[in-house]
Write an enzyme that holds these catalytic residues in place. Structure first.
Site, mmCIF file in Angstrom:
data_model
loop_
_atom_site.group_PDB
_atom_site.id
_atom_site.type_symbol
_atom_site.label_atom_id
_atom_site.label_comp_id
_atom_site.label_asym_id
_atom_site.label_seq_id
_atom_site.Cartn_x
_atom_site.Cartn_y
_atom_site.Cartn_z
ATOM 1 N N LYS A 146 0.857 -1.190 0.000
ATOM 2 C CA LYS A 146 0.000 0.000 0.000
ATOM 3 C C LYS A 146 0.892 1.239 0.000
ATOM 4 C CE LYS A 146 -3.810 2.014 2.738
ATOM 5 N NZ LYS A 146 -4.640 1.799 3.956
ATOM 6 N N SER A 204 -10.072 -0.692 7.434
ATOM 7 C CA SER A 204 -9.417 -0.488 6.142
ATOM 8 C C SER A 204 -8.657 -1.693 5.619
ATOM 9 C CB SER A 204 -8.481 0.727 6.209
ATOM 10 O OG SER A 204 -9.243 1.910 6.256
ATOM 11 N N SER A 220 -9.490 1.737 3.331
ATOM 12 C CA SER A 220 -8.662 2.548 2.452
ATOM 13 C C SER A 220 -7.627 1.736 1.681
ATOM 14 C CB SER A 220 -7.931 3.616 3.292
ATOM 15 O OG SER A 220 -6.957 3.014 4.157
#
Length: 451
Positions: A64, A168, A144
């Site tokens: 990420k 998330s 997210s």
């Protein structure tokens, strides 16, 4: 790899080819590492020489893009952080490199980990645009850690790393039909990650199967979390029922019952009260922790004031939604404020009390709940409309939570979350793996344009 039928170079090149084929539909990856094949070649040389570094040697991993890497951009999806790379790898990246993993690249995410606007659309960032759900492309991938989950669901890497404050990892895991593990707070070193708040923030792995999540967690943590095989027979499972998943929830309970689990209905968590205290605490912690992080990133804005000004002057940043949370954080009290301290303490006590009380009082091995409702349409006018969610107690408590595919509503996946007390990560992995075996609920995405 051990028997020579595939090499790390073969595997890396296969994933790169799949990325070239599918990324135009998905938009899940921001940056590819140009040295990926060289990393794989070095792994193959180690294997030929009998110097393999462990089970992740030669395994392609995506990160990420809020996790620091010295040789690739780390942007949190914001154009404000493009100007200069981080000066060092995050500790978890160093662990992956030391284990011989191939860093394939960085994934798109909900910008600033979905902590910029009160009405965001998950999966969108100014750097990467909109990530799509691979099962139905006009549906949201959730946030997210959207790009990390989508990439694994679409088989663009063996595993990926996401981060979670509250939902998330488990939410995009469930929405995209894969395994997502939010470990106990402190299991993985949280330094070198763009923060919301160090109080609940943690990294964690995404995988298509629980065993891969366990192997990856073991490398990230520096100690073995691979569970022994477990049977569900006789395991006491607390059942927290939330409506909104069609027939999937009843099918999940039926599967557990047939496998011999003892199902105990439990009261729902008071997520509203926990959240009412957690939210203002996060606002205050965000300012404190973001400013501390930005101080490690020379060459980019150093304060919320500077970020707010950058966004106002940028042609892309505010094109889909605003920065109301940035404005609120700018005005937030310091974390020495008594009201803040009470809010954080109340949220944590309620969350831990719910899980600990049930695990101890009912003699439970785990609590389960639906992870998500079917993914919602991407719509910037409406924003996110998630509905079902169960992440808050484990997230605020700092306790482990793992989502596993449970079934489908039409073409859209729904997950089931297993949660338990602090440091019960290995037991949860074993229970999740046992459920995965009997449920066999994961399906490869079909990349439908709409449902």
């Amino acid at each position: 790899m051990a028997d020579g039928t595939i090499t790390a170079v073969d595997l890396t090149e296969a994933y790169l080819a799949r990325i070239r084929e599918l990324e135009p539909k998905l938009n899940s990856i921001l940056f590819l590492d140009p040295t990926a094949v060289d990393q794989a070649r070095a792994s193959d040389e180690r294997r030929r020489g009998g110097r393999t570094l462990g089970p992740m040697d030669g395994i392609p991993v995506l990160l990420k893009d809020n996790i620091d890497t010295h040789d690739l951009p780390t942007t949190a999806g914001s154009r404000a952080l493009v100007a200069a790379n981080a000066t060092a790898d995050a500790p978890l990246v160093r662990r992956l490199r030391d284990a011989g993993a191939v860093i394939l690249g960085k994934t798109n995410l909900s910008e600033w980990a979905n902590f910029r606007s009160t009405k965001p659309t998950s999966g969108w960032s100014a750097v990467g645009g909109q990530t799509s759900n691979p099962h139905v492309l006009d549906r949201n991938p959730s946030g997210s850690s959207s790009g990390s989950a989508v990439a694994v669901a679409a088989s663009l890497a063996q595993v990926s790393i996401g981060t979670e404050t509250d939902g998330s990892i488990v939410s995009p895991g469930g929405v995209n039909g894969i395994v997502g593990l939010k470990p106990s707070l402190g299991v993985i070193d949280g330094r070198g990650i763009v923060p919301i708040s160090h109080e609940p923030d943690t990294a964690g792995p995404f995988a298509r199967h629980v065993v891969d999540a366990a192997i990856t967690l073991s490398v990230l943590a520096g100690r073995d979390f691979r569970p022994a095989e477990m049977s569900l027979r006789g395991r006491r499972i607390g059942v927290w029922t939330i409506d909104g998943t069609g027939d999937v929830w009843q099918q999940t309970l039926d599967t557990l019952g047939r496998a011999g689990a003892i199902l105990v209905n439990v009261p729902p968590a008071d997520q509203d009260t926990i959240g009412d205290n957690e939210w203002p605490a996060l606002i205050a912690e965000f300012k404190r922790d973001l400013h501390a992080y930005l101080a490690t990133r020379p060459g980019v804005p150093q304060t919320l004031d500077e970020l707010i000004t950058f966004n106002r002057n940028d042609p892309v940043e505010l094109s889909k939604f605003g920065q109301e949370l940035f404005e609120q954080a700018k005005a937030a009290p310091p974390t020495t404020d008594p009201t803040y301290r009470q809010q954080r303490a109340t949220a944590t006590e309620l969350a831990r009390g719910y899980i600990d009380g049930l695990i101890t009082g009912e003699g439970l091995d785990a609590i389960i709940a639906p992870t998500n409702a079917p993914a919602w349409l991407i719509d910037y006018a409406v924003g996110d409309v998630e509905g079902v969610g169960s992440s808050t107690p484990a997230a605020v408590a700092g306790y482990p939570n793992i989502t596993v595919p449970a079934g489908f509503v039409g073409a859209l996946p729904v997950g089931v979350s297993f949660m338990a007390e602090k440091n019960a990560d290995t037991r949860l992995l074993a229970l999740a793996a046992a459920f995965e075996r009997v449920a066999d609920a994961r399906r490869a995405p079909e990349f439908r344009p709409h449902q």
